[in-house]
Structure formats: C-alpha cells, structure tokens
Enzyme design. Structure first.
Site, short mmCIF file in Angstrom:
data_model
loop_
_atom_site.label_atom_id
_atom_site.label_comp_id
_atom_site.label_asym_id
_atom_site.label_seq_id
_atom_site.Cartn_x
_atom_site.Cartn_y
_atom_site.Cartn_z
N GLU A 1 0.81 -1.27 0.23
CA GLU A 1 -0.01 0.17 0.09
C GLU A 1 1.03 1.27 0.04
O GLU A 1 1.89 0.88 0.28
CB GLU A 1 -0.63 0.11 1.40
CG GLU A 1 -1.80 -1.08 1.71
CD GLU A 1 -2.13 -0.82 3.07
OE1 GLU A 1 -2.00 -0.15 3.79
OE2 GLU A 1 -3.13 -2.03 3.34
N LYS B 1 2.16 4.52 1.50
CA LYS B 1 2.21 5.24 2.99
C LYS B 1 1.99 6.65 3.00
O LYS B 1 2.89 7.39 2.38
CB LYS B 1 3.79 4.94 3.58
CG LYS B 1 4.05 5.22 5.06
CD LYS B 1 5.45 5.11 5.37
CE LYS B 1 5.51 5.32 6.70
NZ LYS B 1 4.80 6.35 7.38
N ARG C 1 -1.42 8.47 11.63
CA ARG C 1 -2.13 7.36 11.91
C ARG C 1 -3.08 7.53 13.01
O ARG C 1 -2.97 7.85 14.09
CB ARG C 1 -1.07 6.20 12.37
CG ARG C 1 -1.46 4.86 12.79
CD ARG C 1 -1.43 3.96 11.58
NE ARG C 1 -1.91 2.52 11.80
CZ ARG C 1 -1.16 1.55 12.35
NH1 ARG C 1 0.32 2.07 12.52
NH2 ARG C 1 -1.49 0.43 12.59
N ARG D 1 -2.34 7.08 17.71
CA ARG D 1 -1.84 5.78 17.59
C ARG D 1 -1.41 5.55 19.07
O ARG D 1 -0.88 4.23 19.28
CB ARG D 1 -0.76 5.53 16.57
CG ARG D 1 0.52 6.27 16.86
CD ARG D 1 1.80 5.96 15.96
NE ARG D 1 2.87 5.53 16.69
CZ ARG D 1 4.05 5.57 16.21
NH1 ARG D 1 4.25 5.77 14.97
NH2 ARG D 1 5.04 5.24 17.15
N GLU E 1 -5.09 6.37 7.95
CA GLU E 1 -4.45 7.61 8.17
C GLU E 1 -5.34 8.99 8.01
O GLU E 1 -6.31 8.98 7.36
CB GLU E 1 -3.61 7.69 6.77
CG GLU E 1 -2.37 8.51 7.00
CD GLU E 1 -1.23 7.96 7.64
OE1 GLU E 1 -1.46 6.65 8.07
OE2 GLU E 1 -0.19 8.63 8.03
N LYS F 1 7.65 -0.85 6.64
CA LYS F 1 7.51 0.44 5.92
C LYS F 1 8.68 0.57 5.09
O LYS F 1 9.94 0.33 5.52
CB LYS F 1 7.29 1.38 6.84
CG LYS F 1 8.46 1.63 7.99
CD LYS F 1 7.97 2.83 8.80
CE LYS F 1 8.89 2.78 10.17
NZ LYS F 1 8.38 3.64 11.25
#
Ligand SMILES: [Zn+2]
Ligand SMILES: [Zn+2]
Lengths: 335, 559
Positions: free
Chosen positions: B237, B239, B244, B259, B284, B409
C-alpha cells in the site's frame, strides 16, 4: 548623638565610613578596607590595608597570592581595633569559614554590617551572633517569601537516596567553590557518608585550607585521578560552571545535582538542566531574614542589595524603619 | 503512604529528562506504594482525576490573605507559576530556622487517597477549607504536589503511554497488554495492580468505543529483507503522509484515537460525523478534498486546534483513508489474516465511502523490482504524495506492538542537500557538554550583492558519537561569537564546514526567513572535504520545493 548616615555612606566603591576613612567590602581598590568574607564579590585584591578574620585573610592569600594587599591586620572574632575614635569588631556571620559581621561603634552609635549571613547550623563555620545595634545593614539576596530553604539535612538525604537508586551512575554535584562545597562535604559526613568524595581541581586548595583551620572533611580524591569506571557511584563535587564543559564527559551517565538557594524555584533549576536540584544556601532565606530583623529590632534597617522591595514591604508591615541602599557589584547569582 | 511520597515522585519526574529514568521512577513508585495510593498516583499522572470544586484563584486569595498581596505579586512575578508560588509562600506551621531533620514529614501528612476521596465528596466551600488545612500540614514539595494535583496539569513529562509502559514493566508483560484493557479501568485500579502482581485475573476490556493497541511496522532493510522475503506473501500500500489513527464506532459511541491511544475526537467533528458504521478502523488521518489528500502542513493546522472553527473545517476538511479493520458488527477481527480483514474492510466500506472516508488502494506488483520502480517513480496523482510504501503479510493477524516480519515500511529515499554549519547549541541531558544542535544554511545573494548564508534548518541527530565529538571540537575551535548558549561558527565561502543534510520534504513557510521549512532534517554525512563555497544555494532549494509541490513524478528526488 551623631547621625548614622554620617558614619556609613553608600558610595560606588562600597560602604564608606568617613570618620575612620575606610570601606567595607569595596568592589574597587581602596586605601583601607574591612572585608567581611572571602567570596570574590566582597574580597577583591589590590587594597592598601585590609582588616579581616585570619580565615578570610588566608582565603584571600590562597586566591590572589600572598601580596593581595599592601598590609593586613588579622582580627579574631570579638577583637576590636580602633581608628580615629571608631571601634570596629568582627562577629561571626555563619555564612562561610571566617565570615564576619563588622560592628562599627562611634560616639555611642552601633552599626552592624552583616555582609552575607545565614542562621542555619553549618559545621564548617562559627554560627551567626546577633549583635544589638542601632542600624543593621543586611543583604536581601533571597528577600522574597517564596525563598524558604528546607533543612540542609533533608536535601543531603535526597542526594544520598538518589545515589542509592542509581548505582551505575556518577553523582555530579555543582557547588560554589568557597563554602558551599565544604559545607556539603561536612554534611555528607554527618549523614554517615564515609566513602571518598571526588573533587574538581578548582576545589582542592580551598578544601585543604578548610582542613588547615580544623574543618574535618574526610577522605577526598581528585576527580582527575579516577577512571571512568571508578567514578560510578561516587559523589563528585565541582564548581557549577564545570558541569556544562567537556570536563563532564569523564563521568559515566552523570546524575547532575546543583546545590543553591535558587534551586527552590523549579523554572530556575530546569533552565540549568539540573536533574536533582538541592536547595542548600549559605544565605539567609526569607524566614531567616525576617526573624533576624524581628530579633534585633534595630532602629533602622539598611538593605544593601538583592530583592529589597519585598523586604522593605515587610518592614513597613511590621513597623520597622528601613531604607534601601541599592548597592551594585554584589552578585549572588552563583550562590 | 503519605502524600509526601507522591510529591517526591512528581518532583523527581519533573527534573528527570530521560524516558528510561522516568520509567524507573514510576516503576519503583508503583512497586513500593500500597493500594489505593498508587492507583490514585497513576490516575493523577494520566489525567484521570478532576477536582471541579477547587479553583486556582481561590488558592491565590487564601495565600494572599496569609502573606500580603504585594509580596505575593512580586513572588509570582519571580516564580512564574501560580501553584508553585502559593506552595512556596504558604507559611509553614512552625517556621523555625532550624527544624529537626525529618520534622517536615510528620505523621500528620494526609495520604494521597485521603485527599482524592475527601475532595470527591466535598462541595465547593468545604473543599477549599480542606485544601487550606492540608497546606498547613505539608512541606513545600507536598504543598506543590497538592496544588498541582487539584488545579490540574502536573506537567512532569509523563504521558499515559509512558505510565502504561511502567506498569507493563512492573508486571513483566508487554505494554500492549495493558493498553488493551486500559479503557475499561477506573481509579484506583485495584484489579489492574492485582493482575500485574499475579494476584488476580486480567481485568476485562469490554468497554465499547475503547482504543485497541496498534500494530506498527519495522523499517525495511533493502539488502537483508528483500533477499529473504517472497513478494507473493505480501500486499503493498502507499504510505500516506498524515497521522495514523484508529476510528471507533461502537454501540453508539464514536472516537478518534491517536496511535498512542489519546482521544482526539474533539478536534475532528467533521470526520466523526462520517463514521456511520459499526466497527473499528485503522487508517490515516488526512486533509481530504474530493478524494485528494492535502499536505501535512495543512493537517498540522487542524492538529493544533483542540476545537476547530467552521471556517477551518471548510478550508481544511479532515478525512480518513482506511487500510485495516480491527472489529465489525460481528466482533473482534484481529485474529484474522490480513487478506481476510481486507475483504471485511472493503465490504464494510462498500456504499459508505464518501468525501470524508475512503479506502487506501492496494498496489499490485509481482516482483520486488517492480515495486522498487514504483517506489522510485510513483504514478502521478495521489501516489506521488505518499512517503513510500507499506508491506503487509497476507496471512498475518493484527498483532499489537512492533513485531518483526509481518509489516514493513519502505520509505522513499530522503532528499539531500549540502549546507554550511552556522550556529551550534549545547544539547540536553547526556549531551549537555556537547554542541549537538546545529543550525545550517545555504548560499543566497545579499542585498549588497555578496554571497551570504541563509539559515534553512536545524538538526540534532544523524551523526555517530565519534562524529559528534568531532563536530563539537570544530564548533569550539571556530567560534566567531557567542549569544548565551548559542555559538556562531566561522562560515565564509573560503572557510566553513559542509554538512550533507537529509530531509523528508519541504514546505512553504512564512515563519522562516528562507521562505521554506524542512521536514525531519538530520545530518547524513559530514563533508570535511568539501569547500564551503560549493554548498547548495537557496534558489535550488526553492526549485526543489516547486517540484515537490507538483509531485515527484515531475522530477527526481535528490538534487
Ligand atoms: Zn558571600
Ligand atoms: Zn555576597
């Protein structure tokens, strides 16, 4: 009777006594000076004749060299010297080793210049002696009612507890080189801390001087003689300025403490990046200042420097006649 | 255990800079303090207590009455904090200059639990009288702690997340296990401590609308990881460059959590309105306009407002780009594989996507080489605004914390420029004897026509300990001027130190003289070899900014 304002006059160089032609703690070189104690803003080199306690004279010689003045006159506590009808006697001020209040007697009038003083017990110097007087000259470094120093023993206990909590860390304590450092060492000894205490090179000569005058400091070692590993768990003392210099890097994960009356205000302590602020002061706090004025009840209080507006306000509220001299050159920021 | 122990804890926390040190203090306090005092200490630290009946101004008036308004005013000026001023100025009951050591912590000091419970059951006048009576019995640190406690805002640098970490250490468990049950707990947390000490079952965590601990990704190490991972095991996906969040809509309760589990719902009513579903979604938070993401700087203006104005919401509408689902109306989904959760997420969002809520698309690929190419040159449009890629294992359940393997990531390469060191400042804590905070600049034309350096950013990490020593020595040797703790370093076209600075992005900024600001600048390399005159200039940074604003497909990353 003579007026007090003609016996002591604030001048740019310091408090001047015209009938005896001498200054108390002058900040620039003068012919004749009485020095209350060895801190650099009170005891400067280059005067003609200097009268002070033997301890203060020794401190000045240690700091400035044996020729720091044209001539010296040692005056033990309680001893009097007379000049042109003015009698001057030194009495303990309880501030640092050898610190004195200068009592000036002239034609039936007594003025006491207290210099810096405190009322707490201090194992390294003689306790403050209240001297009845017409005029009491006081400083007001901590002249705000928020300055209420806790018992030094409580602060020492906090230091020892922090050390016990972090056995792998060096404990680095910033303390003024004259007076504060030796008092901390003596208080640590009284609290049962018998291990060697490491000291910065700048403290060594004054520590030795204190020991010569009979102040028991126990085992001391120069920091420079110890390895990084050996400094873990050891209490090390240094002048506050050394804490942010590369010198600090020799310590393993140092826990930084600073011992000062200013540490009572959190923003001040945070500003200096102190992890363990120790509120230990060699100056009178608000309660000591006001208790001293209440005890002496002089006809007049003169305030040399510090936070005079608040102390003047207290005097007003308590029917005490007072004036501010607004003297400059006495810097107690490093206290 | 008296209030003095809590006061001593607050005092130490306030002056302990390191996270590790704070954790040790908290853990020791929770271990040594009995119930219910430790539970109230935890509640005070995490902001779970409220004392509406005691007002700071009433405390001030009480202190003024005991001292003098003028003396109080001068003191407040000096101290700068009302609670601290009142605590310091409050007359001690027996203000003798030489009290015996230990006398200040007499048996008369109230327990923290006594304070909390008594205030909870008091009306306004009664609460004020109680506080004054306690102040008469406490020492200065105790008075400070009491006043900080009841007037709110301890400000000792402890977040709820840090407190939970300390609790986890106390129990020898993962912080996520504490996070999981946190929302269902209430002061003084007797069940929590019983569980942590092995004396009881885990507290139940059924509270609807609660936060679930989040799953975090590891950074991808291209050389090591790509060799061992199979592309078919992973979904990719983009980023996104927002923050977050976890959005929860359960049993009529809606929340938006950061988060770390802080509820930030109040700042985003526009998004809250759009959560017309039953479930928990991970995604997000972005400024979203007609399906297009705004810049991080735009989102920042929303994050800075606790309650946004209508105009701000219209100008910078908040939205959620969803990429995972943790629960739906059937219950908890975290045990399912990512592939299955993705199906559930898409099912849930079918017919529900709107201007405030959309789905983060998967990026199809067959080989790591394909994906690397996409990462280097994303397609124009939304993808061009991403910070890089996320890799998620199709078969992995949703695991709280940062497990190694299921999620990676893969950020795009940073931008690099050569800048010249201008100023240095001493660091904090461990670094307080080093010049470790560096301001750097690039060349520009002065009004007089000469070349001068314009400051463009500050960096205080990215270098090794050995490099820090060398930088510190350079600063000390080449100081031109000092301004308090700041040193100006010699920097001319013929002499100066060039720093290769890496950063994640550029933003236009009217607050900065250079007209732009860097995101996450750090020192990538020290160019001892490069002449200062050959460092970059401001014009090329502005050209880069223009390229970034158009999207990276219009240009390549590093100049
Ligand atoms: Zn002094
Ligand atoms: Zn002084």
């Amino acid at each position: 009777m003579v007026r007090p304002a003609s016996v002591l006059v604030p001048r740019p160089a310091g408090l001047y006594c015209p009938p005896a032609d001498l200054y108390i703690d002058p900040i620039t070189p003068v012919d004749r000076a009485v020095i209350t104690h060895g801190h650099a803003d009170h005891a400067r080199p280059g005067h003609g004749a200097v009268a002070a306690t033997p301890q203060t004279l020794a401190i000045m010689a240690e700091r400035y060299g044996a020729d720091f003045a044209g001539s010296v006159q040692p005056l033990a506590y309680g001893e009097t010297f007379t000049r042109d009808g003015v009698e001057i006697t030194l009495h303990p001020a309880g501030h640092v080793l050898g610190s004195a209040q200068a009592a000036i007697r002239y034609r039936g009038l007594t003025l006491v210049v207290s210099g810096d003083y405190k009322r707490r017990r201090d194992p390294t110097c003689a306790p403050f002696e209240p001297v009845p007087c017409h005029v009491f000259v006081t400083e007001a470094t901590f002249g705000l009612p928020v300055f209420r120093h806790p018992p030094a023993e409580v602060e020492i206990a906090r230091l020892l507890a922090a050390r016990a909590e972090a056995p792998g860390r060096a404990v680095l304590v910033g303390a003024y080189a004259l007076g504060k450092a030796q008092r901390l060492i003596a208080l640590l000894r009284q609290a049962g801390h018998e291990a060697p205490i490491a000291v910065h090179g700048a403290l060594e000569r004054l520590n030795a001087l204190y020991a010569r005058f009979g102040v028991e400091l126990g085992p001391l070692e120069p920091v420079s003689g110890l390895s990084r590993e050996a400094l873990a768990g050891v209490i090390s003392l240094a002048p506050p300025g050394a804490l942010t210099t590369p010198w600090r890097r020799r310590f393993p994960d140092p826990l930084t403490a600073v011992a000062s009356g200013w540490m009572g205000v959190r923003a001040r302590a945070r500003q200096r990046g102190v992890e363990l602020p120790l509120i230990v002061s060699d100056h009178a706090d608000w309660d000591e200042l006001t208790a001293t004025l209440a005890e002496l009840r002089p006809e007049e209080v003169w305030i040399t420097h510090g936070r005079e507006e608040a102390l003047l306000r207290w005097c007003e509220l308590h029917g005490q006649k007072a004036r501010a001299l607004a003297m400059v050159g006495y810097d107690e920021e490093g206290e | 255990m008296s209030l003095s122990a809590f006061a001593a804890l607050l005092d130490r926390l306030a002056f302990t800079p390191s996270r590790r040190g704070k954790l040790a203090l908290l853990q020791a306090h929770f271990a040594a303090t009995p119930d219910p005092d430790r539970g109230y200490a935890l509640a005070a630290l995490t902001g779970a207590l409220d004392f509406p009946h005691v007002k700071a101004q009433a405390i001030r008036r009480a202190a003024e009455a005991r001292v003098d308004p003028a003396l109080f005013a001068w003191s407040y000026d000096f101290v700068g904090d009302l609670a601290e001023t009142a605590a310091l100025i409050w007359p001690a009951p027996n203000a003798a200059p030489n009290p015996a050591p230990g006398a200040v912590t007499g048996a008369a000091t109230p327990a923290l639990s006594e304070v909390v419970e008594a205030l909870a059951g008091s009306g306004r006048g009664e609460a004020q009288a109680r506080v004054e009576a306690w102040l008469d019995r406490l020492d200065a640190t105790g008075r400070w702690a009491l006043l900080k406690l009841i007037t709110g805002g301890l400000r000792v640098g402890v977040s709820a997340a840090l407190a939970r970490q300390a609790l986890a250490q106390l129990g020898g468990i993962e912080a996520t296990a504490v996070e999981e049950i946190w929302a269902g707990l209430r002061p003084p947390y007797l069940d929590l401590f019983a569980w942590l000490e092995g004396r009881g079952a885990p507290p139940r965590a059924e509270a609807p609308g609660r936060f679930r601990p989040v799953m975090l990704a590891q950074p991808l190490d291209e050389t090591r990881d790509l060799a061992s991972l199979r592309p078919e095991d992973y979904a990719a996906e983009w980023k996104w460059d927002g923050i977050r969040v976890q959005v929860v809509s359960e049993g009529g309760r809606r929340e938006i959590y950061s988060r770390t589990g802080d509820a930030i719902s109040g700042a985003f009513p526009d998004l809250l309105d759009a959560l017309a579903f039953e479930g928990v979604i991970d995604g997000e938070l972005l400024v979203l306009r007609e399906g297009r993401a705004g810049t991080f700087a735009e989102l920042q203006t929303r994050l800075n407002r606790k309650v946004p104005s209508r105009a701000l919401m219209a100008d910078r509408p908040a939205g959620l780009r969803a990429y995972d689902i943790l629960a739906d109306e059937t219950g908890d989904l975290r045990g399912l594989a990512f592939a299955e959760r993705r199906v559930r997420l898409e099912r849930l969002l079918t017919g529900r996507t709107c201007a405030r809520l959309d789905l983060s698309p998967l990026v199809p690929f067959t080989s790591w080489r394909d994906l690397a190419a996409l990462r280097g040159a994303p397609p124009e449009g939304e993808a061009a605004k991403a910070e890089g890629l996320m890799l998620k294992r199709w078969d992995a359940p949703y695991l709280a914390g940062r497990p190694r393997g299921p999620w990676f990531k893969w950020k795009r390469d940073p931008f690099l420029i050569d800048a010249v060191l201008l100023y240095a400042q001493r660091g904090h804590g461990k670094r307080s004897s080093y010049y470790s905070d560096f301001t750097f600049g690039v060349w520009t034309q002065s009004p007089g026509g000469g070349r001068v350096l314009a400051p463009v950013g500050k960096a205080y990490f990215g270098f090794t300990d050995a490099e820090l020593k060398a930088l510190d020595a350079f600063v000390r040797e080449h100081t031109e001027a000092r301004f308090g703790p700041l040193r100006q370093v010699r920097a001319t076209p013929d002499f100066g130190l060039v720093l290769e600075v890496a950063f994640e992005g550029l933003q236009r900024s009217s607050r900065h003289k250079a007209g732009l600001a860097m995101r996450f600048p750090r020192i990538h390399r020290i160019r001892w070899d490069k002449p200062a005159g050959e460092a970059d200039d401001l014009a090329s940074l502005h050209a880069l900014l223009a390229r970034i604003e158009r999207g990276p497909s219009a240009g390549v990353p590093a100049p």
